[in-house]
Design a protein around this motif. Structure first.
Motif, PDB file in Angstrom:
ATOM      1  N   LEU A  52       0.826  -1.208   0.000  1.00 24.67           N
ATOM      2  CA  LEU A  52       0.000   0.000   0.000  1.00 24.67           C
ATOM      3  C   LEU A  52       0.860   1.257   0.000  1.00 24.67           C
ATOM      4  N   THR A  53       1.881   1.291   0.852  1.00 23.98           N
ATOM      5  CA  THR A  53       2.759   2.474   0.882  1.00 23.98           C
ATOM      6  C   THR A  53       3.542   2.609  -0.423  1.00 23.98           C
ATOM      7  N   SER A  54       3.954   1.471  -0.994  1.00 29.13           N
ATOM      8  CA  SER A  54       4.644   1.529  -2.288  1.00 29.13           C
ATOM      9  C   SER A  54       3.710   2.040  -3.372  1.00 29.13           C
ATOM     10  N   GLY A  55       2.455   1.580  -3.330  1.00 21.48           N
ATOM     11  CA  GLY A  55       1.482   2.056  -4.312  1.00 21.48           C
ATOM     12  C   GLY A  55       1.221   3.539  -4.198  1.00 21.48           C
ATOM     13  N   VAL A  56       1.155   4.045  -2.980  1.00 22.66           N
ATOM     14  CA  VAL A  56       0.975   5.489  -2.780  1.00 22.66           C
ATOM     15  C   VAL A  56       2.154   6.243  -3.381  1.00 22.66           C
ATOM     16  N   HIS A  64       1.547  13.255  -9.722  1.00 26.05           N
ATOM     17  CA  HIS A  64       1.493  14.386  -8.807  1.00 26.05           C
ATOM     18  C   HIS A  64       1.257  15.709  -9.530  1.00 26.05           C
ATOM     19  N   ARG A  65       1.670  15.800 -10.796  1.00 26.47           N
ATOM     20  CA  ARG A  65       1.413  17.039 -11.535  1.00 26.47           C
ATOM     21  C   ARG A  65      -0.077  17.192 -11.833  1.00 26.47           C
ATOM     22  N   GLU A  66      -0.739  16.087 -12.229  1.00 30.60           N
ATOM     23  CA  GLU A  66      -2.171  16.166 -12.510  1.00 30.60           C
ATOM     24  C   GLU A  66      -2.983  16.418 -11.237  1.00 30.60           C
ATOM     25  N   ILE A  67      -2.575  15.768 -10.142  1.00 32.96           N
ATOM     26  CA  ILE A  67      -3.331  15.911  -8.895  1.00 32.96           C
ATOM     27  C   ILE A  67      -3.055  17.257  -8.232  1.00 32.96           C
ATOM     28  N   GLY A  68      -1.804  17.698  -8.286  1.00 34.54           N
ATOM     29  CA  GLY A  68      -1.422  18.943  -7.637  1.00 34.54           C
ATOM     30  C   GLY A  68      -0.744  18.691  -6.306  1.00 34.54           C
ATOM     31  N   PRO A  69       0.321  19.437  -5.992  1.00 33.61           N
ATOM     32  CA  PRO A  69       1.097  19.168  -4.766  1.00 33.61           C
ATOM     33  C   PRO A  69       0.286  19.340  -3.494  1.00 33.61           C
ATOM     34  N   TRP A  70      -0.579  20.375  -3.460  1.00 37.62           N
ATOM     35  CA  TRP A  70      -1.354  20.585  -2.243  1.00 37.62           C
ATOM     36  C   TRP A  70      -2.364  19.461  -2.028  1.00 37.62           C
ATOM     37  N   ALA A  71      -2.994  19.012  -3.114  1.00 38.25           N
ATOM     38  CA  ALA A  71      -3.960  17.913  -2.997  1.00 38.25           C
ATOM     39  C   ALA A  71      -3.272  16.625  -2.545  1.00 38.25           C
ATOM     40  N   VAL A  72      -2.077  16.361  -3.080  1.00 36.97           N
ATOM     41  CA  VAL A  72      -1.335  15.164  -2.676  1.00 36.97           C
ATOM     42  C   VAL A  72      -0.956  15.241  -1.198  1.00 36.97           C
ATOM     43  N   ALA A  73      -0.425  16.390  -0.780  1.00 37.83           N
ATOM     44  CA  ALA A  73      -0.014  16.551   0.620  1.00 37.83           C
ATOM     45  C   ALA A  73      -1.197  16.395   1.562  1.00 37.83           C
ATOM     46  N   ILE A  74      -2.327  17.010   1.211  1.00 35.39           N
ATOM     47  CA  ILE A  74      -3.509  16.911   2.072  1.00 35.39           C
ATOM     48  C   ILE A  74      -4.041  15.482   2.083  1.00 35.39           C
ATOM     49  N   GLY A  75      -4.039  14.820   0.926  1.00 35.60           N
ATOM     50  CA  GLY A  75      -4.537  13.446   0.856  1.00 35.60           C
ATOM     51  C   GLY A  75      -3.716  12.485   1.696  1.00 35.60           C
ATOM     52  N   ALA A  79      -4.954  10.504   5.124  1.00 39.73           N
ATOM     53  CA  ALA A  79      -4.860   9.047   5.244  1.00 39.73           C
ATOM     54  C   ALA A  79      -4.079   8.661   6.498  1.00 39.73           C
ATOM     55  N   ALA A  80      -2.966   9.357   6.765  1.00 38.56           N
ATOM     56  CA  ALA A  80      -2.185   9.082   7.980  1.00 38.56           C
ATOM     57  C   ALA A  80      -3.005   9.381   9.224  1.00 38.56           C
ATOM     58  N   ALA A  81      -3.734  10.500   9.204  1.00 39.09           N
ATOM     59  CA  ALA A  81      -4.558  10.876  10.355  1.00 39.09           C
ATOM     60  C   ALA A  81      -5.662   9.853  10.591  1.00 39.09           C
ATOM     61  N   LEU A 112       1.197   1.522   9.181  1.00 39.83           N
ATOM     62  CA  LEU A 112       0.775   2.236   7.978  1.00 39.83           C
ATOM     63  C   LEU A 112       0.633   3.731   8.260  1.00 39.83           C
ATOM     64  N   GLY A 113       0.065   4.074   9.411  1.00 36.87           N
ATOM     65  CA  GLY A 113      -0.115   5.479   9.754  1.00 36.87           C
ATOM     66  C   GLY A 113       1.198   6.227   9.877  1.00 36.87           C
ATOM     67  N   VAL A 114       2.174   5.634  10.565  1.00 37.04           N
ATOM     68  CA  VAL A 114       3.445   6.350  10.740  1.00 37.04           C
ATOM     69  C   VAL A 114       4.244   6.389   9.438  1.00 37.04           C
ATOM     70  N   LEU A 115       4.119   5.350   8.600  1.00 35.55           N
ATOM     71  CA  LEU A 115       4.798   5.390   7.303  1.00 35.55           C
ATOM     72  C   LEU A 115       4.192   6.452   6.395  1.00 35.55           C
ATOM     73  N   LEU A 116       2.883   6.588   6.437  1.00 32.62           N
ATOM     74  CA  LEU A 116       2.250   7.650   5.657  1.00 32.62           C
ATOM     75  C   LEU A 116       2.651   9.028   6.184  1.00 32.62           C
TER      76      LEU A 116
END
Length: 321
Positions: A52-56, A64-75, A79-81, A112-116
């Motif tokens: 799962l972490t590798s897939g992320v 990441h360009r299509e999604i956008g850096p802020w959207a990736v960071a928030i996502g 997930a970690a939270a 998984l939470g701490v790795l994310l």
């Protein structure tokens, strides 16, 4: 099926030593009708977390360009939270003693939470260069969070990750400062490994003496001994001018480790000390025969057999005490 155990269970039930429910359960185990698959489930959960972490990571890398850096960071942050909130809601009350996990998935959702969380730190650093040239310090932050999580939720898995992350932080920091992995960087790495290894060993001793998560002792001690003895072995094999001093230090430390571990009944620590001393002595063995073809290898093989016999004999004596 073990017929002797089955008949013994029947006799114990007839003598009312076991209740009906206990006898039925033990009888199913003895007849191999009830088999634990806990280990297999834990292995599958661990593989699932890694995948799962590798897939992320792959998803972020490719899109990441299509999604956008802020959207990736928030996502990633959400997930970690979510993982950590799940852990908080199901965790047992904190204790300095050993706390059993509420279910088999608990440690792996926490992992998984701490790795994310660490992935979030790394992504934010790459995109926004928060730390700039000191970017390696995000490993220190991640390692500190891992240690905190390991103690709060009593996770050996996360503690092992914390110890390796802190060691990686020191290694990466030294490499960045030195600019290469030359002789100077190798020397700095050795001394940092010795210092960190001694710190881990001290943490293991304090865990037992202060009765603060005493069951973490093996993780601290094994990681510390690997760093400490590995650094000394590296000095013996890698330092051309002062390898004799490194060998003397290695033999002293390995001797202390063997003596203490033998009296404490710690076979693995004892084996690490013996193997480290053996590898160091190979330098002393090969040095006079550097131009010989087969003799030093023959002597090294004989010495290796003696080391194995010594370890097994010591392990047997420790078990018999």
């Amino acid at each position: 099926m073990n017929p002797d155990v089955v008949s013994a269970i029947a006799r114990l039930r007839a003598d009312n030593v076991l209740s009906g429910g206990q006898a039925a359960l033990f009888d199913r185990v003895a007849r191999r009708k009830l088999v634990s698959i806990r280990l297999e489930i834990r292995a599958l959960l661990y593989v699932g977390v890694v995948l799962l972490t590798s897939g992320v990571g792959l998803l972020v890398k490719e899109h990441h360009r299509e999604i956008g850096p802020w959207a990736v960071a928030i996502g990633i942050g959400l997930a970690a939270a979510a993982c950590l909130v799940w852990v908080i809601r199901r965790a047992a009350p904190f204790s300095w003693g050993e706390v059993q996990s509420p279910n088999v998935a608990f440690d792996y959702v926490l992992l998984l939470g701490v790795l994310l969380f660490a992935s979030e730190l790394a992504y934010v650093e790459v995109q926004f260069t928060v730390l700039g040239p000191n970017w390696a310090h995000h490993l220190l932050v991640a390692g500190a969070v891992y240690v905190l999580a390991a103690y709060v939720w009593d996770s050996r898995t996360v503690l092992g990750l914390a110890l390796t992350t802190l060691a990686a932080w020191r290694g990466v920091s030294i490499s960045l400062i030195s600019g290469s992995l030359g002789a100077a960087a190798a020397g700095h790495l050795r001394f940092n490994a010795i210092a960190l290894g001694a710190l881990y060993v001290a943490a293991a001793a304090l865990s037992v003496l202060l009765k603060r998560k005493a069951h973490f002792e093996e993780l601290f001690a094994n990681a510390g001994l690997l760093l400490l003895l590995g650094a000394l072995v590296s000095g013996v094999l890698g330092d051309r001018s002062a390898w004799g001093w490194w060998l003397a230090a290695l033999l002293v430390v390995a001797g202390v480790v063997m003596w203490l571990s033998y009296h404490l009944g710690r076979s693995l620590y004892f084996a690490q000390g013996v193997v480290a001393a053996y590898i160091g002595l190979l330098r002393l063995l090969f040095e006079p025969f550097r131009y010989a073809s087969g003799l030093p290898f023959f002597l090294a093989a004989l010495l290796g057999l003696g080391v194995l016999a010594f370890i097994f004999a010591a392990h047997r004596r420790m078990r018999e005490r």
